[in-house]
Design a protein around this motif. Structure first.
Motif, PDB file in Angstrom:
ATOM      1  N   ALA A 228       0.822  -1.211   0.000  1.00  0.00           N
ATOM      2  CA  ALA A 228       0.000   0.000   0.000  1.00  0.00           C
ATOM      3  C   ALA A 228       0.858   1.265   0.000  1.00  0.00           C
ATOM      4  O   ALA A 228       0.502   2.271  -0.627  1.00  0.00           O
ATOM      5  N   ILE A 229       1.999   1.217   0.695  1.00  0.00           N
ATOM      6  CA  ILE A 229       2.917   2.358   0.724  1.00  0.00           C
ATOM      7  C   ILE A 229       3.839   2.334  -0.492  1.00  0.00           C
ATOM      8  O   ILE A 229       4.049   3.346  -1.169  1.00  0.00           O
ATOM      9  N   ALA A 230       4.395   1.159  -0.796  1.00  0.00           N
ATOM     10  CA  ALA A 230       5.393   1.047  -1.863  1.00  0.00           C
ATOM     11  C   ALA A 230       4.837   1.432  -3.225  1.00  0.00           C
ATOM     12  O   ALA A 230       5.569   1.918  -4.092  1.00  0.00           O
ATOM     13  N   ASP A 231       3.568   1.222  -3.437  1.00  0.00           N
ATOM     14  CA  ASP A 231       2.961   1.487  -4.749  1.00  0.00           C
ATOM     15  C   ASP A 231       2.635   2.956  -4.996  1.00  0.00           C
ATOM     16  O   ASP A 231       2.193   3.320  -6.093  1.00  0.00           O
ATOM     17  N   ARG A 232       2.863   3.795  -4.021  1.00  0.00           N
ATOM     18  CA  ARG A 232       2.433   5.192  -4.173  1.00  0.00           C
ATOM     19  C   ARG A 232       3.413   6.038  -4.980  1.00  0.00           C
ATOM     20  O   ARG A 232       3.046   7.102  -5.482  1.00  0.00           O
ATOM     21  N   VAL A 233       4.660   5.594  -5.107  1.00  0.00           N
ATOM     22  CA  VAL A 233       5.667   6.350  -5.859  1.00  0.00           C
ATOM     23  C   VAL A 233       6.392   5.389  -6.800  1.00  0.00           C
ATOM     24  O   VAL A 233       6.805   4.309  -6.377  1.00  0.00           O
ATOM     25  N   ARG A 234       6.557   5.778  -8.046  1.00  0.00           N
ATOM     26  CA  ARG A 234       7.259   4.935  -9.021  1.00  0.00           C
ATOM     27  C   ARG A 234       8.721   4.786  -8.630  1.00  0.00           C
ATOM     28  O   ARG A 234       9.381   5.776  -8.309  1.00  0.00           O
ATOM     29  N   PRO A 235       9.254   3.564  -8.638  1.00  0.00           N
ATOM     30  CA  PRO A 235      10.670   3.381  -8.331  1.00  0.00           C
ATOM     31  C   PRO A 235      11.568   4.186  -9.269  1.00  0.00           C
ATOM     32  O   PRO A 235      11.237   4.390 -10.449  1.00  0.00           O
ATOM     33  N   LEU A 236      12.689   4.627  -8.748  1.00  0.00           N
ATOM     34  CA  LEU A 236      13.647   5.372  -9.559  1.00  0.00           C
ATOM     35  C   LEU A 236      14.373   4.411 -10.498  1.00  0.00           C
ATOM     36  O   LEU A 236      14.657   3.265 -10.147  1.00  0.00           O
ATOM     37  N   THR A 237      14.665   4.887 -11.696  1.00  0.00           N
ATOM     38  CA  THR A 237      15.466   4.119 -12.648  1.00  0.00           C
ATOM     39  C   THR A 237      16.668   4.954 -13.060  1.00  0.00           C
ATOM     40  O   THR A 237      16.741   6.163 -12.801  1.00  0.00           O
ATOM     41  N   THR A 238      17.607   4.315 -13.747  1.00  0.00           N
ATOM     42  CA  THR A 238      18.739   5.079 -14.263  1.00  0.00           C
ATOM     43  C   THR A 238      18.360   5.855 -15.516  1.00  0.00           C
ATOM     44  O   THR A 238      19.150   6.666 -16.004  1.00  0.00           O
ATOM     45  N   PHE A 239      17.150   5.626 -16.023  1.00  0.00           N
ATOM     46  CA  PHE A 239      16.647   6.495 -17.084  1.00  0.00           C
ATOM     47  C   PHE A 239      16.317   7.872 -16.507  1.00  0.00           C
ATOM     48  O   PHE A 239      16.289   8.867 -17.231  1.00  0.00           O
ATOM     49  N   ASP A 240      16.056   7.917 -15.182  1.00  0.00           N
ATOM     50  CA  ASP A 240      15.810   9.183 -14.496  1.00  0.00           C
ATOM     51  C   ASP A 240      17.130   9.857 -14.126  1.00  0.00           C
ATOM     52  O   ASP A 240      17.290  11.062 -14.294  1.00  0.00           O
ATOM     53  N   THR A 241      18.061   9.089 -13.578  1.00  0.00           N
ATOM     54  CA  THR A 241      19.364   9.615 -13.170  1.00  0.00           C
ATOM     55  C   THR A 241      20.310   8.470 -12.878  1.00  0.00           C
ATOM     56  O   THR A 241      19.875   7.370 -12.507  1.00  0.00           O
ATOM     57  N   GLU A 242      21.598   8.729 -13.021  1.00  0.00           N
ATOM     58  CA  GLU A 242      22.622   7.757 -12.643  1.00  0.00           C
ATOM     59  C   GLU A 242      23.494   8.264 -11.493  1.00  0.00           C
ATOM     60  O   GLU A 242      24.508   7.651 -11.172  1.00  0.00           O
ATOM     61  N   ILE A 243      23.097   9.363 -10.869  1.00  0.00           N
ATOM     62  CA  ILE A 243      23.886   9.968  -9.798  1.00  0.00           C
ATOM     63  C   ILE A 243      23.311   9.549  -8.445  1.00  0.00           C
ATOM     64  O   ILE A 243      22.124   9.792  -8.176  1.00  0.00           O
ATOM     65  N   PRO A 244      24.107   8.926  -7.570  1.00  0.00           N
ATOM     66  CA  PRO A 244      23.563   8.405  -6.298  1.00  0.00           C
ATOM     67  C   PRO A 244      22.854   9.448  -5.447  1.00  0.00           C
ATOM     68  O   PRO A 244      21.837   9.135  -4.823  1.00  0.00           O
ATOM     69  N   ASN A 245      23.363  10.679  -5.385  1.00  0.00           N
ATOM     70  CA  ASN A 245      22.692  11.645  -4.513  1.00  0.00           C
ATOM     71  C   ASN A 245      21.305  12.023  -5.041  1.00  0.00           C
ATOM     72  O   ASN A 245      20.439  12.462  -4.283  1.00  0.00           O
ATOM     73  N   LYS A 246      21.054  11.790  -6.332  1.00  0.00           N
ATOM     74  CA  LYS A 246      19.701  11.976  -6.847  1.00  0.00           C
ATOM     75  C   LYS A 246      18.785  10.847  -6.377  1.00  0.00           C
ATOM     76  O   LYS A 246      17.579  11.048  -6.194  1.00  0.00           O
ATOM     77  N   LEU A 247      19.359   9.656  -6.181  1.00  0.00           N
ATOM     78  CA  LEU A 247      18.593   8.566  -5.572  1.00  0.00           C
ATOM     79  C   LEU A 247      18.191   8.944  -4.157  1.00  0.00           C
ATOM     80  O   LEU A 247      17.043   8.707  -3.743  1.00  0.00           O
ATOM     81  N   TRP A 248      19.107   9.540  -3.393  1.00  0.00           N
ATOM     82  CA  TRP A 248      18.774   9.938  -2.022  1.00  0.00           C
ATOM     83  C   TRP A 248      17.667  10.993  -2.020  1.00  0.00           C
ATOM     84  O   TRP A 248      16.807  10.989  -1.144  1.00  0.00           O
ATOM     85  N   ASP A 249      17.701  11.896  -3.012  1.00  0.00           N
ATOM     86  CA  ASP A 249      16.615  12.876  -3.127  1.00  0.00           C
ATOM     87  C   ASP A 249      15.277  12.159  -3.355  1.00  0.00           C
ATOM     88  O   ASP A 249      14.257  12.544  -2.781  1.00  0.00           O
ATOM     89  N   TRP A 250      15.306  11.129  -4.224  1.00  0.00           N
ATOM     90  CA  TRP A 250      14.077  10.358  -4.467  1.00  0.00           C
ATOM     91  C   TRP A 250      13.608   9.698  -3.178  1.00  0.00           C
ATOM     92  O   TRP A 250      12.406   9.684  -2.877  1.00  0.00           O
ATOM     93  N   MET A 251      14.549   9.161  -2.399  1.00  0.00           N
ATOM     94  CA  MET A 251      14.190   8.494  -1.155  1.00  0.00           C
ATOM     95  C   MET A 251      13.589   9.482  -0.154  1.00  0.00           C
ATOM     96  O   MET A 251      12.604   9.179   0.523  1.00  0.00           O
ATOM     97  N   ALA A 252      14.183  10.663  -0.060  1.00  0.00           N
ATOM     98  CA  ALA A 252      13.640  11.683   0.843  1.00  0.00           C
ATOM     99  C   ALA A 252      12.232  12.075   0.413  1.00  0.00           C
ATOM    100  O   ALA A 252      11.326  12.247   1.250  1.00  0.00           O
ATOM    101  N   ASN A 253      12.026  12.223  -0.894  1.00  0.00           N
ATOM    102  CA  ASN A 253      10.696  12.558  -1.392  1.00  0.00           C
ATOM    103  C   ASN A 253       9.703  11.437  -1.118  1.00  0.00           C
ATOM    104  O   ASN A 253       8.542  11.696  -0.750  1.00  0.00           O
ATOM    105  N   PHE A 254      10.153  10.184  -1.291  1.00  0.00           N
ATOM    106  CA  PHE A 254       9.271   9.050  -1.011  1.00  0.00           C
ATOM    107  C   PHE A 254       8.801   9.082   0.440  1.00  0.00           C
ATOM    108  O   PHE A 254       7.610   8.914   0.730  1.00  0.00           O
ATOM    109  N   GLU A 255       9.737   9.287   1.368  1.00  0.00           N
ATOM    110  CA  GLU A 255       9.367   9.287   2.784  1.00  0.00           C
ATOM    111  C   GLU A 255       8.439  10.443   3.117  1.00  0.00           C
ATOM    112  O   GLU A 255       7.472  10.289   3.880  1.00  0.00           O
ATOM    113  N   GLU A 256       8.714  11.614   2.545  1.00  0.00           N
ATOM    114  CA  GLU A 256       7.863  12.778   2.814  1.00  0.00           C
ATOM    115  C   GLU A 256       6.472  12.601   2.213  1.00  0.00           C
ATOM    116  O   GLU A 256       5.463  12.968   2.827  1.00  0.00           O
TER     117      GLU A 256
END
Length: 641
Positions: A228-256
């Motif tokens: 129910a929680i996991a389905d609310r945001v599309r997982p990040l792909t490397t088509f979106d970004t290949e930079i790790p700190n952009k993954l952390w931004d996605w994670m922060a947005n997911f939690e918020e």
């Protein structure tokens, strides 16, 4: 010392090292407070096991397995999907992609199916010949190659990895809506296997950055919550970004956005060609305080061992460490692009742990303050970390006489042989209960350890008041939590400036594996001049051996009969336990400590192959024995400012 403190009775139930264990001595997932021990451990009467609400054993599992839903796995011939992979993890017998029956020796307690978020599940449609997809000439070539199989299918995998690393995959397999739809189907499968209290099917995926063409910066993203929680945001792909700190931004947005929790586990850094623990971002920007804080927040763990090599320490960086040569892959990156001088120091865990102490002084946060775990990274849908039950990396390296000479990777003649694959590794989690949330919380606070395959029980506590008699009992848990902190935590301030830290460490052998040779404590620190230092201490060992003039304990010996792929447990010890005090402690210097448990030599999977497949032909340089081990998460010391 070792003779007196070694316990020679083997308790196969595991209660020897499991006692009343207060793994939830925590106000949140990341803070352990020994002063609150009475809140979590209350002995109401005679029974030392009554009244506890914390772990009695480590929970064994896998956080890095790929199935047919990963595009490279499917293209290579994997037909075992996430449903079968999870049934296998629960102990069921399944059939491999090459038609062989396979089953674990013992079920897992939990598992993460970490298929690539890039093109999740889509390649099956290419294989099936969907007309709209085959209109693309690249996908038509992939379709033909997968149908042909063999070398043609391997070529598809190589091209797929290469184009993914270049950001040039066909648009038809990078569609965001399709990917999100497949993600919801994946979480539905995982949700159906979750059985709280018995087996935790944990939701996750692999974000697969191959920045610059094969430089492995992969991370597994692990969810605390359910579908129910996991389905609310599309997982990040490397088509979106290949930079790790952009993954952390996605994670922060997911939690918020969702109120859920996620963490990321970086993969083995030995294939990153110097990028995994570099002091600048992959795109050349210097790291700063914000970068350090985000990495520390979202990446509490590191994958120290897996099938593509072990990344604890490189022998060239620690020439005096005779055990720093375990299953080393150091030829190049994921595309086997050769390394250049200076890369290796930014790829191995121990170097990163030391560098983290140094960076903490510069940035205010230690970005490399991580615990250690193990995984397989198998792409067969079959998690196989047992030497006598090893099913390889891809279907082409599943059991058969041909894998004695075949290539596991071949990029334009740059090769890695199948025999160089390691049957590694596993993760043990000291969680309060077998639920997603409890396992995730233990991961977040780093109360985990990794092994190269065996299920060795390990306890590691640090404090200021452990005494030798603390190693005489049968249950190190209560005294460990009562007097100190467990692996993954920070030592509390010293009660006396003149005191050195003490450590209680205990290990019990896997009943299906080799006896124990020794336990070592590995210390890293930054000296007064800012230099990064390390030292390996033998703290307890089997038998009557005595350290030599160099302070090292001699090797335990070798009982392996390679021809029959057997060994005898006539050397080593079934369990080891001791209290150790740092003899070189300087209260002014930051430091970390972790334990490494070493087994006696046992047959490697190559020896089992040679004994089973009489027409297998291994070259003389192929290793036939293995010295398995476990790595605990560190305990950190910081001087009071």
């Amino acid at each position: 010392m070792s003779q007196r403190l070694t316990r020679l009775a083997l308790a196969l139930t595991g209660t020897v090292l499991s006692g009343p264990l207060a793994a939830q001595v925590t106000t949140d997932a990341g803070t352990i407070n020994p002063a609150q021990i009475e809140r979590f451990f209350n002995q109401p009467g005679y029974s030392p096991y009554a009244g506890r609400s914390f772990p009695s054993r480590p929970l064994w599992g896998e956080q890095h397995l790929h199935t047919s839903w990963s595009p490279d796995a499917f293209a290579a011939g994997t037909r075992v999907g996430p449903d079968e992979a999870l049934r296998y993890a629960k102990g069921e017998q399944i059939v491999s992609s090459t038609g062989q029956p396979v089953r674990l020796s013992r079920p897992y307690d939990w598992m993460v199916v970490a298929d690539h978020s890039d093109s999740l599940g889509v390649i099956t449609n290419v294989y099936d010949g969907e007309p709209a997809l085959l209109a693309d000439p690249v996908l038509k070539r992939w379709h033909d190659g997968m149908k042909e199989g063999g070398a043609a299918a391997s070529a598809v995998v190589i091209e797929m990895i290469t184009l993914q690393g270049q950001g040039k995959l066909p648009k038809a397999v990078t569609d965001k809506d399709t990917q999100f739809d497949m993600w919801r189907k994946m979480t539905e499968i995982v949700e159906g296997h979750d059985e709280p209290g018995r087996f935790s099917a944990i939701i996750g995926y692999e974000w697969t950055s191959n920045y610059g063409g094969g430089n492995n910066l992969h991370r597994n993203v692990i969810y605390r919550d359910g579908k129910a929680i996991a389905d609310r945001v599309r997982p990040l792909t490397t088509f979106d970004t290949e930079i790790p700190n952009k993954l952390w931004d996605w994670m922060a947005n997911f939690e918020e956005t969702t109120g859920g929790r996620v963490l990321a586990v970086p993969h083995n850094g030995n294939l990153s060609n110097g990028l995994m623990f570099a002091t600048e971002t992959p795109d050349g920007k210097p790291i700063d305080a914000e970068w350090a804080a985000m990495r520390a927040r979202f990446e509490p763990l590191y994958e120290v061992t897996q099938s593509k090599g072990t990344s604890e320490q490189h022998p060239s960086l620690a020439p005096s460490d005779e055990f720093a040569n375990f299953e080393i892959w150091d030829k190049g990156n994921l595309n086997v692009v050769p390394k250049t001088p200076g890369m290796i120091q930014y790829e191995y865990a121990r170097e990163a742990l030391k560098r983290g102490l140094k960076l903490e002084g510069e940035l205010g946060t230690n970005p490399f303050k991580f615990g250690l775990l193990g995984s397989t990274d198998d792409h067969t849908g079959i998690s196989s970390a047992e030497e006598n039950n090893f099913f390889g990396k891809f279907p082409a390296s599943e059991p058969g006489p041909e894998r004695s000479t075949a290539n596991a990777f071949d990029f334009e003649g740059r090769t890695i042989k199948d025999w160089q694959l390691g049957a590694s590794g596993l993760t043990a989690v000291w969680a309060a209960e077998n639920t997603r949330a409890s396992i995730w919380d233990a991961m977040k606070r780093k109360e985990v350890y990794g092994t190269t395959g065996p299920r060795i029980f390990v306890r590691f506590f640090g404090g200021w008041n452990f005494v030798p008699d603390d190693a005489l009992g049968r249950n190190p848990g209560p005294v460990g939590y009562g007097k100190g902190v467990p692996m993954g935590a920070d030592l509390p301030p010293a009660p006396d400036a003149a005191k050195a830290p003490t450590f209680l460490v205990a290990a019990l052998k896997d009943p299906l594996s080799g006896n124990l040779d020794r336990i070592q404590v590995i210390k890293g620190w930054v000296d007064a001049e800012g230099g990064m230092q390390e030292k390996v201490y033998d703290v307890v060992w089997s038998g009557d051996r005595t350290p030599g003039a160099d302070g090292k304990v001699p090797l335990v010996g070798d009982t392996v009969d390679v021809g029959r792929a057997t060994w005898t447990n006539t050397i080593g010890a079934p369990e080891l336990i001791t209290v150790w005090t740092d003899p070189d402690f300087d209260p002014a210097l930051k430091a970390f400590y972790y334990a490494r448990v070493i087994e006696i030599p046992t047959p490697r999977w190559t020896a089992y192959d040679a004994a089973y497949f009489k027409d297998a032909s291994f070259a003389p340089e192929v290793p036939m024995t293995v010295t398995e081990r476990a790595y605990t998460s560190p305990i950190w010391y910081s001087p009071v400012s």
